[in-house]
Scaffold this motif. Structure first.
Motif, PDB file in Angstrom:
ATOM      1  N   CYS A 290       0.863  -1.191   0.000  1.00  0.00           N
ATOM      2  CA  CYS A 290       0.000   0.000   0.000  1.00  0.00           C
ATOM      3  C   CYS A 290       0.892   1.231   0.000  1.00  0.00           C
ATOM      4  O   CYS A 290       1.723   1.392   0.908  1.00  0.00           O
ATOM      5  N   CYS A 296       0.990   5.543   7.585  1.00  0.00           N
ATOM      6  CA  CYS A 296      -0.302   5.088   8.100  1.00  0.00           C
ATOM      7  C   CYS A 296      -0.172   4.526   9.513  1.00  0.00           C
ATOM      8  O   CYS A 296       0.629   3.615   9.764  1.00  0.00           O
ATOM      9  N   CYS A 303       0.547  -4.888   4.739  1.00  0.00           N
ATOM     10  CA  CYS A 303       0.425  -3.603   4.013  1.00  0.00           C
ATOM     11  C   CYS A 303       1.726  -3.253   3.292  1.00  0.00           C
ATOM     12  O   CYS A 303       1.726  -2.542   2.300  1.00  0.00           O
ATOM     13  N   CYS A 321      -8.546  -0.130   1.478  1.00  0.00           N
ATOM     14  CA  CYS A 321      -7.888  -0.488   2.732  1.00  0.00           C
ATOM     15  C   CYS A 321      -8.551  -1.717   3.354  1.00  0.00           C
ATOM     16  O   CYS A 321      -9.518  -1.600   4.105  1.00  0.00           O
TER      17      CYS A 321
HETATM   18 FE1  SF4 Z   1      -2.765   1.022   3.537  1.00  0.00          FE
HETATM   19 FE2  SF4 Z   1      -4.897   0.391   4.989  1.00  0.00          FE
HETATM   20 FE3  SF4 Z   1      -2.579  -0.796   5.429  1.00  0.00          FE
HETATM   21 FE4  SF4 Z   1      -2.910   1.759   6.097  1.00  0.00          FE
HETATM   22  S1  SF4 Z   1      -3.934   0.002   7.003  1.00  0.00           S
HETATM   23  S2  SF4 Z   1      -1.163   0.892   5.079  1.00  0.00           S
HETATM   24  S3  SF4 Z   1      -4.222   2.442   4.412  1.00  0.00           S
HETATM   25  S4  SF4 Z   1      -3.812  -0.944   3.555  1.00  0.00           S
END
Ligand code: SF4
Length: 334
Positions: A290, A296, A303, A321
């Protein structure tokens, strides 16, 4: 709600890359969203997130090379504009899709009068007698709320205020009756009062002329005032999309939540505003998995490794997400 045939513009999995000798910047990396007839859609995100490149792709204005359309479709009235050549795109621009840019002083030519420039916008697309060009130019200035329009036609851009210049840009965009206006940060260079006037003007013209408007903006304050639907962009992808109420009242993506937390409002008066840690990644060196994971607060191991799929909450509200959606149990990989 709206039927499928109400869709005027449909962007499907658009990818726009910029190649240099030793790197590829994936400025737009799989963006999809629709604009329906007569609605206002906002494409919102920090600078460098790919929103302007998305708009330029719709207009056929991405410089190729170094730019390259690496995939996807831009359907306008069900025709893929990416298949059009320069001549065909020229006919679409202004005639059916017009663009209003952020800084009218650089978009207007300083050596020509306002009348010359609005007249040119009409002549480019229509073969009309000169007397009609002048009459229509005057009417357009009146439509955008400029006082004494006949006199203003003889003015040069520097003789007008910032707000008046933006009104002239809107008049030029309206010259050939487009169905869609793309407004790229149309009020960013203006002070708050003039900003509000220009947004109101665009809103009332949109209603009168039954047009669609696609706003490109970093300003969630603008989005909260004008949007029917919103697509939030981050690092070349759509992080979240939905109608205005869902995005503002029930944001699902941690990036949207962080953007909203950094928005000033009455309750936060006197408090230090939240700012998202870190910076938007360079499109040539995006993190794997991501692209938001380094910033985040909810990031977990997966992720960093897997690309998150879009997760649907119903009514067109989607967020990329899986961690917020179901704890990250599924919905990974392209
Ligand atoms: Fe990405 Fe969601 Fe993981 Fe945050 S929690 S890094 S937005 S996938």
């Amino acid at each position: 709600m709206h039927a499928k045939n109400n869709i005027l513009l449909s962007i499907e999995d658009l990818k726009v890359y910029f190649r240099s000798e030793d790197e590829v910047a994936r400025a737009v990396d799989g963006v999809s969203f629709d604009v329906r007839r007569e609605e206002t859609v906002c494409l919102v995100g920090e600078s460098g997130c790919g929103k302007t490149v998305t708009a330029l792709s719709v207009m056929g204005l991405v410089p190729i090379p170094p730019g390259e359309i690496a995939g996807g479709r831009v359907l306008f009235r069900d025709q893929n504009l990416l298949d059009y050549n320069d001549n065909e795109m020229q006919k679409i621009r202004g005639n059916q899709i017009a663009m209003v840019f952020q800084e009218p002083l650089t978009s207007l030519n300083p050596v020509f009068t306002i009348g010359d420039q609005i007249g040119e916008a009409i002549r480019t697309h229509e073969d009309v007698p000169e007397s009609e060009v002048i009459g229509r130019s005057e009417q357009l200035l009146k439509d955008v709320g400029i006082a004494s329009p006949a006199e203003r036609l003889n003015d040069y851009p520097h003789q007008l205020s910032g707000g008046q210049r933006q009104r002239v840009m809107i008049a030029m965009a309206l010259a050939c009756g487009p169905d869609l206006i793309i407004a790229d940060e149309p009020t960013t260079a203006l002070d708050v009062t003039v900003q509000a006037q220009i947004l109101r003007l665009l809103g009332s013209i949109q209603k009168q002329r039954s047009m669609s408007v696609l706003y490109i903006t970093h300003d969630l304050g603008v989005v909260s005032k004008v949007a029917d639907r919103v697509s939030v962009m981050y690092a070349g992808i759509i992080a979240e999309q939905g109608n205005r109420q869902d995005i503002f009242n029930d944001p699902k993506h941690p990036y949207t939540q962080a953007l909203l937390a950094s928005l000033p409002n009455r309750e936060k008066r006197g408090q230090r505003l939240y700012s998202i840690p870190g910076t938007v990644p360079n499109p040539a060196y995006k993190p794997g998995g991501c692209p938001f994971h380094p910033r985040c607060q909810y990031a977990i191991q997966i992720c960093r490794e897997q690309y998150p799929a879009m997760c649907g909450y119903g009514n067109g509200h989607n967020a990329r997400c899986p961690v917020i959606f179901d704890g990250g149990r599924k919905n990974w990989g392209r």
